[in-house]
Scaffold this active site. Structure first.
Site, PDB file in Angstrom:
ATOM      1  N   HIS A 127      73.625  12.912  -4.076  1.00 60.72           N
ATOM      2  CA  HIS A 127      71.916  12.219  -4.010  1.00 60.72           C
ATOM      3  C   HIS A 127      71.152  12.159  -2.984  1.00 60.72           C
ATOM      4  O   HIS A 127      70.177  12.532  -2.608  1.00 60.72           O
ATOM      5  CB  HIS A 127      71.613  11.057  -5.250  1.00 60.72           C
ATOM      6  CG  HIS A 127      70.608  10.261  -5.231  1.00 60.72           C
ATOM      7  ND1 HIS A 127      70.509   8.825  -5.126  1.00 60.72           N
ATOM      8  CD2 HIS A 127      69.756  10.815  -5.471  1.00 60.72           C
ATOM      9  CE1 HIS A 127      69.412   8.397  -5.070  1.00 60.72           C
ATOM     10  NE2 HIS A 127      68.553   9.500  -5.597  1.00 60.72           N
ATOM     11  N   CYS A 155      75.699   2.992  -4.034  1.00 55.62           N
ATOM     12  CA  CYS A 155      74.610   3.587  -2.742  1.00 55.62           C
ATOM     13  C   CYS A 155      73.452   2.965  -4.198  1.00 55.62           C
ATOM     14  O   CYS A 155      72.279   2.315  -4.413  1.00 55.62           O
ATOM     15  CB  CYS A 155      73.682   4.397  -2.600  1.00 55.62           C
ATOM     16  SG  CYS A 155      74.990   4.400  -0.838  1.00 55.62           S
ATOM     17  N   HIS A 156      73.243   3.745  -5.134  1.00 47.82           N
ATOM     18  CA  HIS A 156      72.885   4.348  -6.533  1.00 47.82           C
ATOM     19  C   HIS A 156      73.047   4.412  -8.271  1.00 47.82           C
ATOM     20  O   HIS A 156      72.602   4.558  -8.331  1.00 47.82           O
ATOM     21  CB  HIS A 156      72.011   5.541  -6.334  1.00 47.82           C
ATOM     22  CG  HIS A 156      70.791   5.050  -4.662  1.00 47.82           C
ATOM     23  ND1 HIS A 156      71.150   5.557  -3.308  1.00 47.82           N
ATOM     24  CD2 HIS A 156      69.520   4.228  -4.711  1.00 47.82           C
ATOM     25  CE1 HIS A 156      69.846   4.908  -2.725  1.00 47.82           C
ATOM     26  NE2 HIS A 156      69.068   4.581  -2.762  1.00 47.82           N
ATOM     27  N   GLY A 157      74.769   4.137  -7.810  1.00 48.20           N
ATOM     28  CA  GLY A 157      74.765   4.289  -9.168  1.00 48.20           C
ATOM     29  C   GLY A 157      75.452   5.562  -9.601  1.00 48.20           C
ATOM     30  O   GLY A 157      75.706   5.783 -10.305  1.00 48.20           O
ATOM     31  N   PRO A 171      71.779   9.434 -10.258  1.00 45.75           N
ATOM     32  CA  PRO A 171      70.576   9.950  -9.422  1.00 45.75           C
ATOM     33  C   PRO A 171      71.039  11.036  -8.688  1.00 45.75           C
ATOM     34  O   PRO A 171      70.386  12.005  -8.657  1.00 45.75           O
ATOM     35  CB  PRO A 171      70.620   8.793  -8.891  1.00 45.75           C
ATOM     36  CG  PRO A 171      70.355   7.645  -9.348  1.00 45.75           C
ATOM     37  CD  PRO A 171      71.866   8.107 -10.121  1.00 45.75           C
TER      38      PRO A 171
END
Length: 198
Positions: A127, A155-157, A171
């Site tokens: 990502h 960081c963003h799953g 993501p």
């Protein structure tokens, strides 16, 4: 004033000498210029293959090494970890690893490795480049009852299974990358080479 006669042999000698001295000078000037195009020793070392000892890596454990400025994850998968991989296919974005740039041809299999028990990945989320954490535990509270082990990017799953394959609805758009590597012997992996030459 009397004219000095021209000596053609002497003129050729002086011209030839001047050309020779000039060529040597150009050579000396060109060497540093051309050598500046070669990578430095530090750059060569940064791209050099790296060896990972796996003989003492217990089943279920992971070791991280650096190669070309990136973390390389080497996981010694248990038989149970390997056996459950096909059961996740319906939950994955690219279960068959169809994006060829994500792994070398030798890893074009459901376990994405040369040997099913050893997973080798570049530990960089596809990502935004964070480093996913290794989460081998099954059904932890923070990841839910469906989690069967893998990698989680804090960081963003983004989530990846124990073959580095990305789950749907996160993501990250691609599986984690499998680098070129080869086994030097049963207990040593060399990352950064496609094969070991005798």
């Amino acid at each position: 004033m009397a004219e000095v006669p021209v000596n053609p042999a002497r003129r050729r000698f002086l011209t030839g000498s001047a050309v020779a001295v000039g060529a040597v000078g150009v050579g000396f000037a060109a060497v540093p210029f051309l050598s500046s195009f070669e990578p430095s020793a530090k750059a060569q070392a940064a791209g050099a293959p790296v060896d990972v000892a796996v003989s003492q890596l217990a089943p279920g454990q992971m070791v991280t090494v650096a190669w070309r400025g990136q973390p390389i994850y080497v996981v010694h998968r248990t038989d149970k970890m390997v056996e459950m991989l096909p059961s996740l296919d319906g939950e994955l974005l690219d279960p068959n690893s169809k994006v060829a740039s994500q792994q070398p041809p030798f890893a074009d299999n459901f376990y994405r490795a040369r040997k099913k028990e050893f997973l080798v990945l570049i530990g960089v989320c596809t990502h935004l480049g964070c480093a996913p954490t290794y989460r081998p535990e099954v059904a932890p509270k923070d990841l839910g009852p469906e989690w069967k082990g893998g990698f989680f990017c804090p960081c963003h799953g983004s989530k990846f299974d124990l073959a580095g394959r990305v789950f749907k609805g996160v993501p990250a758009p691609l599986n984690l990358v499998v680098p070129e590597y080869a086994f030097v012997n049963d207990g040593l992996i060399r990352v950064g080479v496609a094969e070991i030459r005798a």
